[in-house]
Structure formats: structure tokens, C-alpha cells
Design an enzyme around this catalytic site. Structure first.
Site, PDB file in Angstrom:
ATOM      1  N   LYS A 130       0.828  -1.214   0.000  1.00 36.98           N
ATOM      2  CA  LYS A 130       0.000   0.000   0.000  1.00 36.98           C
ATOM      3  C   LYS A 130       0.861   1.263   0.000  1.00 36.98           C
ATOM      4  O   LYS A 130       0.643   2.182  -0.777  1.00 36.98           O
ATOM      5  CB  LYS A 130      -0.935   0.021   1.232  1.00 36.98           C
ATOM      6  N   ARG A 160       0.430  -8.488  13.874  1.00 34.57           N
ATOM      7  CA  ARG A 160      -0.177  -7.561  12.900  1.00 34.57           C
ATOM      8  C   ARG A 160      -1.062  -8.333  11.917  1.00 34.57           C
ATOM      9  O   ARG A 160      -2.137  -7.878  11.553  1.00 34.57           O
ATOM     10  CB  ARG A 160       0.918  -6.798  12.147  1.00 34.57           C
ATOM     11  N   ARG A 214      11.943  -1.023  10.521  1.00 35.86           N
ATOM     12  CA  ARG A 214      10.873  -0.644  11.437  1.00 35.86           C
ATOM     13  C   ARG A 214      10.843  -1.568  12.651  1.00 35.86           C
ATOM     14  O   ARG A 214      11.045  -2.766  12.523  1.00 35.86           O
ATOM     15  CB  ARG A 214       9.520  -0.688  10.699  1.00 35.86           C
ATOM     16  N   ARG A 258      12.085  -5.464   4.516  1.00 36.47           N
ATOM     17  CA  ARG A 258      11.856  -4.032   4.228  1.00 36.47           C
ATOM     18  C   ARG A 258      12.870  -3.145   4.962  1.00 36.47           C
ATOM     19  O   ARG A 258      13.206  -3.371   6.121  1.00 36.47           O
ATOM     20  CB  ARG A 258      10.450  -3.631   4.668  1.00 36.47           C
ATOM     21  N   ARG A 297      -9.233   0.732   9.403  1.00 34.54           N
ATOM     22  CA  ARG A 297      -8.785  -0.637   9.660  1.00 34.54           C
ATOM     23  C   ARG A 297      -9.710  -1.393  10.590  1.00 34.54           C
ATOM     24  O   ARG A 297      -9.398  -2.533  10.954  1.00 34.54           O
ATOM     25  CB  ARG A 297      -7.423  -0.604  10.352  1.00 34.54           C
TER      26      ARG A 297
HETATM   27  P1  AP5 Z   1       4.996  -1.588   1.728  1.00 34.77           P
HETATM   28  O1  AP5 Z   1       4.573  -0.783   0.553  1.00 34.77           O
HETATM   29  O2  AP5 Z   1       5.796  -0.906   2.790  1.00 34.77           O
HETATM   30  O3  AP5 Z   1       3.714  -2.336   2.354  1.00 34.77           O
HETATM   31  P2  AP5 Z   1       2.470  -1.772   3.164  1.00 34.77           P
HETATM   32  O4  AP5 Z   1       1.250  -2.453   2.627  1.00 34.77           O
HETATM   33  O5  AP5 Z   1       2.468  -0.273   3.176  1.00 34.77           O
HETATM   34  O6  AP5 Z   1       2.811  -2.387   4.556  1.00 34.77           O
HETATM   35  P3  AP5 Z   1       2.878  -1.756   6.029  1.00 34.77           P
HETATM   36  O7  AP5 Z   1       3.630  -2.741   6.873  1.00 34.77           O
HETATM   37  O8  AP5 Z   1       3.373  -0.350   6.032  1.00 34.77           O
HETATM   38  O9  AP5 Z   1       1.385  -1.792   6.395  1.00 34.77           O
HETATM   39  P4  AP5 Z   1       0.827  -1.773   7.772  1.00 34.77           P
HETATM   40  O10 AP5 Z   1      -0.600  -1.589   7.410  1.00 34.77           O
HETATM   41  O11 AP5 Z   1       1.109  -2.928   8.649  1.00 34.77           O
HETATM   42  O12 AP5 Z   1       1.618  -0.607   8.519  1.00 34.77           O
HETATM   43  P5  AP5 Z   1       1.240   0.891   8.876  1.00 34.77           P
HETATM   44  O13 AP5 Z   1       2.450   1.685   8.747  1.00 34.77           O
HETATM   45  O14 AP5 Z   1      -0.003   1.319   8.188  1.00 34.77           O
HETATM   46  O15 AP5 Z   1       5.781  -2.878   1.179  1.00 34.77           O
HETATM   47  C1  AP5 Z   1       6.359  -3.798   2.076  1.00 34.77           C
HETATM   48  C2  AP5 Z   1       7.692  -4.315   1.489  1.00 34.77           C
HETATM   49  O16 AP5 Z   1       7.406  -5.050   0.304  1.00 34.77           O
HETATM   50  C3  AP5 Z   1       8.666  -3.201   1.048  1.00 34.77           C
HETATM   51  O17 AP5 Z   1       9.969  -3.581   1.364  1.00 34.77           O
HETATM   52  C4  AP5 Z   1       8.476  -3.092  -0.469  1.00 34.77           C
HETATM   53  O18 AP5 Z   1       9.666  -2.693  -1.131  1.00 34.77           O
HETATM   54  C5  AP5 Z   1       8.079  -4.512  -0.840  1.00 34.77           C
HETATM   55  N1  AP5 Z   1       7.118  -4.530  -1.943  1.00 34.77           N
HETATM   56  C6  AP5 Z   1       6.066  -3.674  -2.137  1.00 34.77           C
HETATM   57  N2  AP5 Z   1       5.387  -3.996  -3.249  1.00 34.77           N
HETATM   58  C7  AP5 Z   1       6.021  -5.103  -3.774  1.00 34.77           C
HETATM   59  C8  AP5 Z   1       5.780  -5.916  -4.923  1.00 34.77           C
HETATM   60  N3  AP5 Z   1       4.763  -5.683  -5.785  1.00 34.77           N
HETATM   61  N4  AP5 Z   1       6.608  -6.962  -5.140  1.00 34.77           N
HETATM   62  C9  AP5 Z   1       7.656  -7.232  -4.294  1.00 34.77           C
HETATM   63  N5  AP5 Z   1       7.933  -6.478  -3.194  1.00 34.77           N
HETATM   64  C10 AP5 Z   1       7.121  -5.425  -2.932  1.00 34.77           C
HETATM   65  O19 AP5 Z   1       0.844   0.723  10.411  1.00 34.77           O
HETATM   66  C11 AP5 Z   1       1.811   0.442  11.394  1.00 34.77           C
HETATM   67  C12 AP5 Z   1       1.138   0.372  12.755  1.00 34.77           C
HETATM   68  O20 AP5 Z   1       0.531   1.662  13.073  1.00 34.77           O
HETATM   69  C13 AP5 Z   1      -0.033  -0.619  12.889  1.00 34.77           C
HETATM   70  O21 AP5 Z   1       0.422  -1.923  13.183  1.00 34.77           O
HETATM   71  C14 AP5 Z   1      -0.826   0.011  14.039  1.00 34.77           C
HETATM   72  O22 AP5 Z   1      -0.221  -0.236  15.266  1.00 34.77           O
HETATM   73  C15 AP5 Z   1      -0.715   1.500  13.747  1.00 34.77           C
HETATM   74  N6  AP5 Z   1      -1.795   1.973  12.877  1.00 34.77           N
HETATM   75  C16 AP5 Z   1      -1.660   2.513  11.624  1.00 34.77           C
HETATM   76  N7  AP5 Z   1      -2.849   2.828  11.115  1.00 34.77           N
HETATM   77  C17 AP5 Z   1      -3.772   2.468  12.056  1.00 34.77           C
HETATM   78  C18 AP5 Z   1      -5.184   2.505  12.102  1.00 34.77           C
HETATM   79  N8  AP5 Z   1      -5.908   2.975  11.073  1.00 34.77           N
HETATM   80  N9  AP5 Z   1      -5.797   2.039  13.211  1.00 34.77           N
HETATM   81  C19 AP5 Z   1      -5.103   1.567  14.253  1.00 34.77           C
HETATM   82  N10 AP5 Z   1      -3.752   1.478  14.279  1.00 34.77           N
HETATM   83  C20 AP5 Z   1      -3.104   1.948  13.184  1.00 34.77           C
END
Ligand code: AP5
Length: 218
Positions: A19, A176, A165, A132, A94
């Protein structure tokens, strides 16, 4: 930036589905605001704020941060001038209460145009997350195998140091994924019922996913 889109879009998907990678890319190409709740929370943690300290205890364990904290944060963010015409919400909503709060806050000209679900098999996600690396300065997202930098540990975009991270450890990743399955996956049915859900096969090369995404967002 080359064009504009009037999309008000939610990117939905498991941790590591891509994403953030795609949202950054879309925001570089078209004029819209990329609103990542994860990035906003990490900025709070880095700033040493009280909100950041509270959020960190949840994030490091792989748990979701309480709904009301996130809802207030997003409400304030989407009122800002850069988010009036078009935006991507990356990582929000979420939970069902977050989705309902978003609906209550948007209406008429402001309503959601797309919810895009990033589909990636669960066995692929662990490798994406453990490999990552993120730039500590510009936020660029890399991967030790899928998207390596020219020099190990150094961002190609700005020359700064890469970090891992704190929630990309296997124990936190497991939690997660569990949170995703129980609290976020039900949103697929919620948005499916409203006719705005589109699914993208995100287990393909980032370039292919990007092109299809731009088409879906028209
Ligand atoms: P990446 O693009 O970073 O993936 P992502 O889907 O953004 O994954 P995240 O881990 O950031 O999502 P998340 O939802 O767990 O974390 P968030 O920061 O929102 O890609 C991942 C890796 O894959 C990279 O290395 C990339 O290069 C590689 N890649 C990408 N596309 C690829 C492809 N097509 N092919 C091969 N490789 C690829 O949330 C973190 C924390 O914050 C949560 O756990 C929670 O505690 C809190 N939080 C955030 N939002 C909320 C909410 N709305 N409600 C409650 N808590 C929240």
C-alpha cells in the site's frame, strides 16, 4: 507531477501488501494527498509527543492503536487544504468503527470514490516485511531483495541511512497479521456491500501493479 485525479480512495490490505509503496508512487505522479496513518504515528513517535509515546506501545506489539485516537487524527488531517480535492487513505480505516466514522465525516461531493483491496498471499507477506528497509530521512521504501539500494543500508534517493521498522520483527508481524484478519478483513464485506470495492492482484511486479492501479483510480 503530471496530471490530476479526483479520487478519494482507501488502500486496504494486509501488512506488507504494498500500500505504502504504491501510494507514494501515485502521489508522485498525480496531484493528491497521501495520508498514511502509520507514517503519521511514526512521526509522532519520532517527535517524542505524548500521542507518539502512547501509540508506540501498541505499534511495537503489532496491535492496532485505539480507534478514537486514529479517528481524531484523520479527521484533522483531511480538513487540511492539500486534502480538499483528492487523497489516498493508506492504512485507514482498519476497523468497522473507523469505517463508520469515515462515512459519517464524508458526504456528497466529498464521498469515497474507490476502495482498493491489495491481494497478496499471506506466505509472501512475511518475507516482504522482514526484508523491508525505510529511509530515516525521506521515507523511501526499499527491500533487501525485491528492491535493493545500490549501496547496502544507504538510501538511493537521498543518501541517508536506512532503518528497519521496530514492528517488522517476526513476533510483531505475526500479531499484525492476526489483527488484520480479525479486525480489518471484515471491511472487505463492508465496502463490497456499498459497491465501491475493487481488488488488485498485488503479488506482481510493482510496475505492473502501479499501471493497473492508475487505471482503477480513473
Ligand atoms: P509496503 O509498501 O511498505 O507495504 P504496506 O502495505 O504499506 O505495509 P505496512 O507494513 O506499512 O502496512 P501496515 O498496514 O502494517 O503498517 P502501517 O504503517 O499502516 O511494502 C512492504 C515491502 O514489500 C517493502 O519492502 C516493499 O519494497 C516490498 N514490496 C512492495 N510492493 C512489492 C511488490 N509488488 N513486489 C515485491 N515487493 C514489494 O501501520 C503500522 C502500525 O501503526 C499498525 O500496526 C498500528 O499499530 C498503527 N496503525 C496505523 N494505522 C492504524 C489505524 N488505522 N488504526 C489503528 N492502528 C493503526
Amino acid at each position: 507531477m503530471t496530471s490530476s485525479l479526483t479520487a478519494r480512495c482507501v488502500f486496504l490490505g494486509a501488512p506488507g501488501a504494498g500500500k505504502g509503496t504504491q501510494a507514494k508512487r501515485v502521489a508522485e505522479k498525480v496531484a493528491l494527498a497521501h495520508i498514511s496513518t502509520g507514517d503519521m504515528l511514526r512521526a509522532e513517535v519520532k517527535s517524542g509527543s505524548e500521542l507518539g509515546a502512547q501509540a508506540r506501545t501498541f505499534m511495537d506489539q503489532g496491535k492496532l492503536v485505539p480507534d478514537q485516537v486514529i479517528i481524531d487524527m484523520v479527521k484533522e488531517r483531511i480538513r487540511k487544504p492539500d486534502a480538499q480535492a483528492a487523497w489516498i487513505l493508506d492504512g485507514f480505516p482498519r476497523t468497522l468503527p473507523q469505517a463508520e466514522a469515515l462515512d459519517a465525516n464524508l458526504s456528497g461531493d466529498n464521498a469515497l470514490t474507490h476502495v482498493i483491496s491489495f491481494a497478496v498471499p499471506e506466505d509472501v507477506l512475511m518475507g516482504r516485511l522482514t526484508g523491508r528497509r525505510t529511509c530515516s530521512k525521506c521515507g523511501a521504501i526499499w527491500h533487501i531483495e525485491n528492491k535493493p539500494t545500490k549501496q547496502e543500508g544507504i538510501c538511493d534517493a537521498c543518501g541517508c541511512e536506512l532503518t528497519q521498522r521496530s514492528d517488522d520483527r517476526p513476533e510483531a508481524i505475526g500479531k499484525r497479521l492476526e489483527e488484520y484478519r480479525s479486525l480489518t478483513a471484515p471491511l472487505l464485506a463492508y465496502y463490497g456491500d456499498r459497491g465501491v470495492l475493487r481488488e488488485i492482484d498485488a503479488n506482481r511486479s510493482p510496475d505492473v501493479v502501479f499501471e493497473e492501479l492508475l487505471n482503477l483510480m480513473q
